[in-house]
Scaffold this motif. Structure first.
Motif, PDB file in Angstrom:
ATOM      1  N   THR B  65       0.851  -1.191   0.000  1.00 40.71           N
ATOM      2  CA  THR B  65       0.000   0.000   0.000  1.00 40.71           C
ATOM      3  C   THR B  65       0.885   1.239   0.000  1.00 40.71           C
ATOM      4  OG1 THR B  65      -0.130   0.037   2.410  1.00 40.71           O
ATOM      5  CG2 THR B  65      -1.869  -1.144   1.241  1.00 40.71           C
ATOM      6  N   VAL B  66       0.327   2.355  -0.447  1.00 44.42           N
ATOM      7  CA  VAL B  66       1.063   3.615  -0.486  1.00 44.42           C
ATOM      8  C   VAL B  66       0.200   4.719   0.105  1.00 44.42           C
ATOM      9  CG1 VAL B  66       2.526   3.056  -2.467  1.00 44.42           C
ATOM     10  CG2 VAL B  66       0.265   4.072  -2.831  1.00 44.42           C
ATOM     11  N   SER B  67       0.839   5.833   0.422  1.00 38.57           N
ATOM     12  CA  SER B  67       0.136   7.032   0.876  1.00 38.57           C
ATOM     13  C   SER B  67       0.826   8.252   0.294  1.00 38.57           C
ATOM     14  CB  SER B  67       0.116   7.106   2.405  1.00 38.57           C
ATOM     15  OG  SER B  67       1.432   7.206   2.912  1.00 38.57           O
ATOM     16  N   ARG B  68       0.070   9.349   0.170  1.00 38.95           N
ATOM     17  CA  ARG B  68       0.639  10.603  -0.349  1.00 38.95           C
ATOM     18  C   ARG B  68       0.022  11.750   0.440  1.00 38.95           C
ATOM     19  NH1 ARG B  68       2.181  12.443  -5.672  1.00 38.95           N
ATOM     20  NH2 ARG B  68       3.814  13.989  -5.288  1.00 38.95           N
ATOM     21  N   ILE B  69       0.572  11.955   1.612  1.00 36.21           N
ATOM     22  CA  ILE B  69       0.075  13.009   2.503  1.00 36.21           C
ATOM     23  C   ILE B  69       0.766  14.338   2.202  1.00 36.21           C
ATOM     24  CG2 ILE B  69      -0.180  13.703   4.906  1.00 36.21           C
ATOM     25  CD1 ILE B  69      -0.247  10.728   5.607  1.00 36.21           C
ATOM     26  N   ARG B  70       2.003  14.267   1.744  1.00 33.83           N
ATOM     27  CA  ARG B  70       2.757  15.457   1.350  1.00 33.83           C
ATOM     28  C   ARG B  70       3.264  15.275  -0.073  1.00 33.83           C
ATOM     29  NH1 ARG B  70       5.881  14.241   5.892  1.00 33.83           N
ATOM     30  NH2 ARG B  70       7.764  14.428   4.638  1.00 33.83           N
ATOM     31  N   THR B  71       3.407  16.350  -0.794  1.00 31.53           N
ATOM     32  CA  THR B  71       3.844  16.286  -2.192  1.00 31.53           C
ATOM     33  C   THR B  71       5.167  15.557  -2.328  1.00 31.53           C
ATOM     34  OG1 THR B  71       2.729  18.352  -2.753  1.00 31.53           O
ATOM     35  CG2 THR B  71       4.524  17.665  -4.200  1.00 31.53           C
ATOM     36  N   GLU B  72       6.083  15.806  -1.398  1.00 30.16           N
ATOM     37  CA  GLU B  72       7.435  15.303  -1.556  1.00 30.16           C
ATOM     38  C   GLU B  72       7.631  13.871  -1.079  1.00 30.16           C
ATOM     39  OE1 GLU B  72       6.406  17.817   0.276  1.00 30.16           O
ATOM     40  OE2 GLU B  72       7.296  17.790   2.294  1.00 30.16           O
ATOM     41  N   HIS B  73       6.626  13.256  -0.441  1.00 30.75           N
ATOM     42  CA  HIS B  73       6.831  11.991   0.236  1.00 30.75           C
ATOM     43  C   HIS B  73       5.833  10.941  -0.265  1.00 30.75           C
ATOM     44  CE1 HIS B  73       7.221   9.753   4.323  1.00 30.75           C
ATOM     45  NE2 HIS B  73       8.206   9.430   3.530  1.00 30.75           N
ATOM     46  N   PHE B  74       6.336   9.744  -0.627  1.00 28.57           N
ATOM     47  CA  PHE B  74       5.480   8.700  -1.213  1.00 28.57           C
ATOM     48  C   PHE B  74       5.953   7.336  -0.700  1.00 28.57           C
ATOM     49  CE2 PHE B  74       2.288   7.125  -3.771  1.00 28.57           C
ATOM     50  CZ  PHE B  74       2.662   6.471  -4.943  1.00 28.57           C
ATOM     51  N   PRO B  75       5.689   7.024   0.555  1.00 27.08           N
ATOM     52  CA  PRO B  75       6.173   5.754   1.116  1.00 27.08           C
ATOM     53  C   PRO B  75       5.343   4.550   0.680  1.00 27.08           C
ATOM     54  CG  PRO B  75       4.929   6.969   2.754  1.00 27.08           C
ATOM     55  CD  PRO B  75       5.018   7.863   1.547  1.00 27.08           C
ATOM     56  N   LEU B  76       5.987   3.403   0.630  1.00 28.51           N
ATOM     57  CA  LEU B  76       5.342   2.136   0.280  1.00 28.51           C
ATOM     58  C   LEU B  76       5.455   1.192   1.467  1.00 28.51           C
ATOM     59  CD1 LEU B  76       5.571   0.184  -3.026  1.00 28.51           C
ATOM     60  CD2 LEU B  76       6.268  -0.961  -0.923  1.00 28.51           C
ATOM     61  N   THR B  77       4.347   0.551   1.831  1.00 31.59           N
ATOM     62  CA  THR B  77       4.315  -0.312   3.011  1.00 31.59           C
ATOM     63  C   THR B  77       3.876  -1.724   2.654  1.00 31.59           C
ATOM     64  OG1 THR B  77       3.811   1.539   4.475  1.00 31.59           O
ATOM     65  CG2 THR B  77       3.258  -0.656   5.286  1.00 31.59           C
ATOM     66  N   LEU B  78       4.604  -2.679   3.198  1.00 30.70           N
ATOM     67  CA  LEU B  78       4.207  -4.094   3.144  1.00 30.70           C
ATOM     68  C   LEU B  78       3.813  -4.495   4.563  1.00 30.70           C
ATOM     69  CD1 LEU B  78       6.926  -5.688   0.849  1.00 30.70           C
ATOM     70  CD2 LEU B  78       4.455  -5.847   0.501  1.00 30.70           C
ATOM     71  N   GLU B  79       2.553  -4.872   4.766  1.00 29.44           N
ATOM     72  CA  GLU B  79       2.080  -5.193   6.113  1.00 29.44           C
ATOM     73  C   GLU B  79       2.680  -6.486   6.645  1.00 29.44           C
ATOM     74  OE1 GLU B  79       0.244  -3.465   8.233  1.00 29.44           O
ATOM     75  OE2 GLU B  79      -0.062  -1.783   6.857  1.00 29.44           O
ATOM     76  N   SER B  80       2.880  -7.458   5.737  1.00 25.45           N
ATOM     77  CA  SER B  80       3.412  -8.756   6.159  1.00 25.45           C
ATOM     78  C   SER B  80       4.267  -9.303   5.016  1.00 25.45           C
ATOM     79  CB  SER B  80       2.270  -9.716   6.492  1.00 25.45           C
ATOM     80  OG  SER B  80       2.775 -10.982   6.892  1.00 25.45           O
ATOM     81  N   ALA B  81       5.573  -9.110   5.147  1.00 24.50           N
ATOM     82  CA  ALA B  81       6.462  -9.465   4.039  1.00 24.50           C
ATOM     83  C   ALA B  81       6.546 -10.979   3.854  1.00 24.50           C
ATOM     84  CB  ALA B  81       7.850  -8.890   4.308  1.00 24.50           C
ATOM     85  N   ARG B  82       6.651 -11.379   2.588  1.00 23.07           N
ATOM     86  CA  ARG B  82       6.814 -12.794   2.213  1.00 23.07           C
ATOM     87  C   ARG B  82       7.984 -12.922   1.257  1.00 23.07           C
ATOM     88  NH1 ARG B  82       0.989 -13.182   1.350  1.00 23.07           N
ATOM     89  NH2 ARG B  82       1.339 -13.477  -0.861  1.00 23.07           N
ATOM     90  N   PRO B  83       8.562 -14.138   1.148  1.00 22.58           N
ATOM     91  CA  PRO B  83       9.687 -14.328   0.205  1.00 22.58           C
ATOM     92  C   PRO B  83       9.345 -13.908  -1.224  1.00 22.58           C
ATOM     93  CG  PRO B  83       9.579 -16.174   1.708  1.00 22.58           C
ATOM     94  CD  PRO B  83       8.361 -15.326   1.993  1.00 22.58           C
ATOM     95  N   SER B  84       8.072 -14.015  -1.623  1.00 18.63           N
ATOM     96  CA  SER B  84       7.688 -13.609  -2.987  1.00 18.63           C
ATOM     97  C   SER B  84       7.812 -12.095  -3.199  1.00 18.63           C
ATOM     98  CB  SER B  84       6.256 -14.050  -3.288  1.00 18.63           C
ATOM     99  OG  SER B  84       5.353 -13.450  -2.375  1.00 18.63           O
ATOM    100  N   HIS B  85       7.980 -11.332  -2.121  1.00 20.32           N
ATOM    101  CA  HIS B  85       8.173  -9.882  -2.239  1.00 20.32           C
ATOM    102  C   HIS B  85       9.621  -9.509  -2.503  1.00 20.32           C
ATOM    103  CE1 HIS B  85       4.388  -9.640   0.457  1.00 20.32           C
ATOM    104  NE2 HIS B  85       4.034  -9.480  -0.808  1.00 20.32           N
TER     105      HIS B  85
END
Lengths: 109, 112
Positions: B65-85
């Motif tokens: 999932t991603v979020s864009r709360i500020r123009t300059e910042h675009f973080p990507l989150t994996l809630e539960s990482a797996r080897p396929s990631h």
């Protein structure tokens, strides 16, 4: 959607040699670009070339839009030219890039 | 100097961990993107954003999932990482639609 195919997949050359990389696309293009990804993974935009010819130092690119292909020429190759060369079409709808599979170029000293 | 920054550069984590990959740009670009790339292969779009509070999924299905709360910042989150990631994740921004792309240096993620 548009498909982008690149050839050859791999190319190994001696320093000083010239090379030609090819990109075929399945539909008309408006935003065709060439990128170089160095061995450390950094992607650099080389050319925006939807048609015609451009040159930048030892690199040049030509796109023949009517025949749906583009060529990237590298003259007098240097070891720093090694890496993967991608062509990509930028979509006007959502601005994403549709990528070819790349040509991996290795220049041996 | 205007640029786009990704951290961390390399990350090895265990299965099931939550992780956030950071991406920031100083160019004031509205459009930002996350691409996934397996070694030596083509890039696939997984998320993009046209501006603050705008996020869309790309063509490649992703459990991130991603979020864009500020123009300059675009973080990507994996809630539960797996080897396929396990892959390389590249962040980019553009100020001229499909042109003028600038890429970050990427995050090479390994999930063990």
């Amino acid at each position: 959607g548009i498909q982008v195919e690149q050839s050859p997949p791999d190319l190994i050359l001696q320093e000083g040699a010239n090379s030609t990389l090819r990109c075929n696309f399945s539909d008309s293009v408006n935003n065709l670009q060439w990128f170089h990804q160095n061995p450390w993974g950094q992607l650099i935009n080389l050319f925006y070339i939807p048609s015609g010819t451009k040159q930048n130092g030892r690199l040049s690119a030509t796109t023949v839009a009517t025949e749906r292909y583009s060529l990237l020429y590298i003259s007098s190759s240097q070891t720093t030219d090694s890496g993967v060369y991608f062509c990509a079409e930028g979509l006007d709808s959502n601005y994403q890039l549709i990528w070819g599979a790349g040509t991996k170029l290795i220049i041996k000293p | 100097e205007a640029d786009i920054y990704q951290t961390p550069r390399y990350l090895v984590i265990g299965t099931g961990k939550k992780i956030t990959l950071e991406c920031s740009q100083t160019m004031g670009h509205d459009k930002m993107y996350w691409y996934q790339q397996d070694p030596g292969m083509e890039l696939h779009l997984i998320h993009y954003s046209y501006g603050v509070n705008s996020t869309e999924k790309g063509d490649l299905s992703s459990e991130s999932t991603v979020s864009r709360i500020r123009t300059e910042h675009f973080p990507l989150t994996l809630e539960s990482a797996r080897p396929s990631h396990t892959s390389q994740y590249l962040c980019a921004s553009s100020g001229q639609g499909p042109l003028g792309y600038t890429f970050g240096s990427g995050t090479r993620l390994t999930v063990v």
